[in-house]
Design an enzyme around this catalytic site. Sequence first.
Site, PDB file in Angstrom:
ATOM      1  N   ASN A 195       0.879  -1.172   0.000  1.00  0.00           N
ATOM      2  CA  ASN A 195       0.000   0.000   0.000  1.00  0.00           C
ATOM      3  C   ASN A 195       0.915   1.220   0.000  1.00  0.00           C
ATOM      4  OD1 ASN A 195      -1.816   2.038   0.448  1.00  0.00           O
ATOM      5  ND2 ASN A 195      -2.261   1.462   2.575  1.00  0.00           N
ATOM      6  N   LYS A 223       0.189   4.240  -0.289  1.00  0.00           N
ATOM      7  CA  LYS A 223      -0.445   5.417   0.329  1.00  0.00           C
ATOM      8  C   LYS A 223      -0.245   6.654  -0.551  1.00  0.00           C
ATOM      9  CE  LYS A 223       0.290   3.359   4.825  1.00  0.00           C
ATOM     10  NZ  LYS A 223       0.002   3.488   6.223  1.00  0.00           N
ATOM     11  N   HIS A 245      -9.562   1.114   4.386  1.00  0.00           N
ATOM     12  CA  HIS A 245      -8.323   1.289   5.145  1.00  0.00           C
ATOM     13  C   HIS A 245      -8.611   2.210   6.323  1.00  0.00           C
ATOM     14  CE1 HIS A 245      -4.254   2.419   6.233  1.00  0.00           C
ATOM     15  NE2 HIS A 245      -3.845   1.340   5.576  1.00  0.00           N
ATOM     16  N   GLU A 250      -7.056   4.582   7.528  1.00  0.00           N
ATOM     17  CA  GLU A 250      -6.821   6.012   7.257  1.00  0.00           C
ATOM     18  C   GLU A 250      -8.013   6.625   6.542  1.00  0.00           C
ATOM     19  OE1 GLU A 250      -3.033   5.501   5.340  1.00  0.00           O
ATOM     20  OE2 GLU A 250      -2.172   4.853   7.237  1.00  0.00           O
ATOM     21  N   GLU A 267      -5.914  -5.302  10.103  1.00  0.00           N
ATOM     22  CA  GLU A 267      -4.897  -4.290  10.394  1.00  0.00           C
ATOM     23  C   GLU A 267      -5.215  -3.577  11.710  1.00  0.00           C
ATOM     24  OE1 GLU A 267      -2.685  -3.080   6.581  1.00  0.00           O
ATOM     25  OE2 GLU A 267      -4.294  -1.655   6.921  1.00  0.00           O
ATOM     26  N   GLY A 275       2.027   1.737  10.752  1.00  0.00           N
ATOM     27  CA  GLY A 275       2.995   2.835  10.640  1.00  0.00           C
ATOM     28  C   GLY A 275       3.655   3.204  11.950  1.00  0.00           C
ATOM     29  N   SER A 306       3.020  -2.735  10.263  1.00  0.00           N
ATOM     30  CA  SER A 306       4.463  -2.789  10.480  1.00  0.00           C
ATOM     31  C   SER A 306       5.083  -4.133  10.098  1.00  0.00           C
ATOM     32  CB  SER A 306       4.803  -2.402  11.926  1.00  0.00           C
ATOM     33  OG  SER A 306       4.346  -1.084  12.192  1.00  0.00           O
TER      34      SER A 306
HETATM   35  C1  PEP Z   1      -0.929  -0.067   5.891  1.00  0.00           C
HETATM   36  O1  PEP Z   1      -0.889   1.106   5.563  1.00  0.00           O
HETATM   37  O2  PEP Z   1      -1.848  -0.775   5.475  1.00  0.00           O
HETATM   38  C2  PEP Z   1       0.128  -0.577   6.766  1.00  0.00           C
HETATM   39  C3  PEP Z   1      -0.003  -1.773   7.267  1.00  0.00           C
HETATM   40  O3  PEP Z   1       1.183   0.260   6.992  1.00  0.00           O
HETATM   41  P1  PEP Z   1       2.598  -0.140   7.706  1.00  0.00           P
HETATM   42  O4  PEP Z   1       3.034  -1.442   7.079  1.00  0.00           O
HETATM   43  O5  PEP Z   1       3.493   0.982   7.408  1.00  0.00           O
HETATM   44  O6  PEP Z   1       2.308  -0.317   9.171  1.00  0.00           O
END
Ligand code: PEP
Length: 247
Positions: free
Chosen positions: A9, A11, A94, A96, A166, A172, A212
């Site tokens: 992703n 972003k 997501h 976000e 998630e 993040g 992460s």
């Molecule tokens: C994501 O944005 O879906 C995500 C899991 O980000 P990160 O791997 O940076 O935690």
Amino acid sequence: MRRKIVAGNWKMNMTPSQAVALAKELIPLVESENVDVVFCVPAIDIVPVVEAVKGTKIAVGAENMYFEDKGAFTGEISAPMLVDAGVKYVILGHSERREYFKEDDVLLNKKVKKAFEAGLTPILCCGETLEQRELGVTLDFIRLQLKSDLAGVTAKQAASMVIAYEPIWAIGTGKTATSDQAEEVCGAIRKLICELYDEATAEAIRIQYGGSVNGGNAAELFAKPDIDGGLVGGASLKADFGKIVNY
Ligand code: PEP
């Protein structure tokens, strides 16, 4: 046996020229016979990245879409537009988008159904906040999200889709859920799919962990029976993504 699927992703990162350069850098690192690989990229990068991955097995995904096909929805992108551009997957829900753009489960249900109608595979995200985890309501919250988002989705459609678990506190932040924590929730999601549909659908649906994930923790996470790969943010923008795919 479910095939693993690892999706990056990106972003809101990478201008079109940067996106093409990154795709070209990653292509040789993510060749895999066993894992499906997806680059989910910003809308403006879709056309050049589809072109850049031509001739490889890498699929391109979008990070969002609207549920109407066309019309007066300034700034939005429709499912038919994505399909015509060569997109195969679309991330929906997501955290976000849920948090910053106030997307709720009623809206997401419309988007999920439209994605299927257009022939896109949704990567539907769900996950709890730290407060919800500490209150012990993680599974209740995720059940509510998924039951609402999947209302009206058929068993055949559900079997073909991807759910990404998630935990918001792990996105993040560098704080990965332990493989046991991730497996507990991914297993509960599979049980919910069995309850909503049937055993065959639960066995077929692919459930990713996201939060992460990196080259150092992917192997342990992906070894869990109910974790079918990962949705990867930060580490999908660098060579580490190759280590995750070839965990
Ligand atoms: C994501 O944005 O879906 C995500 C899991 O980000 P990160 O791997 O940076 O935690």
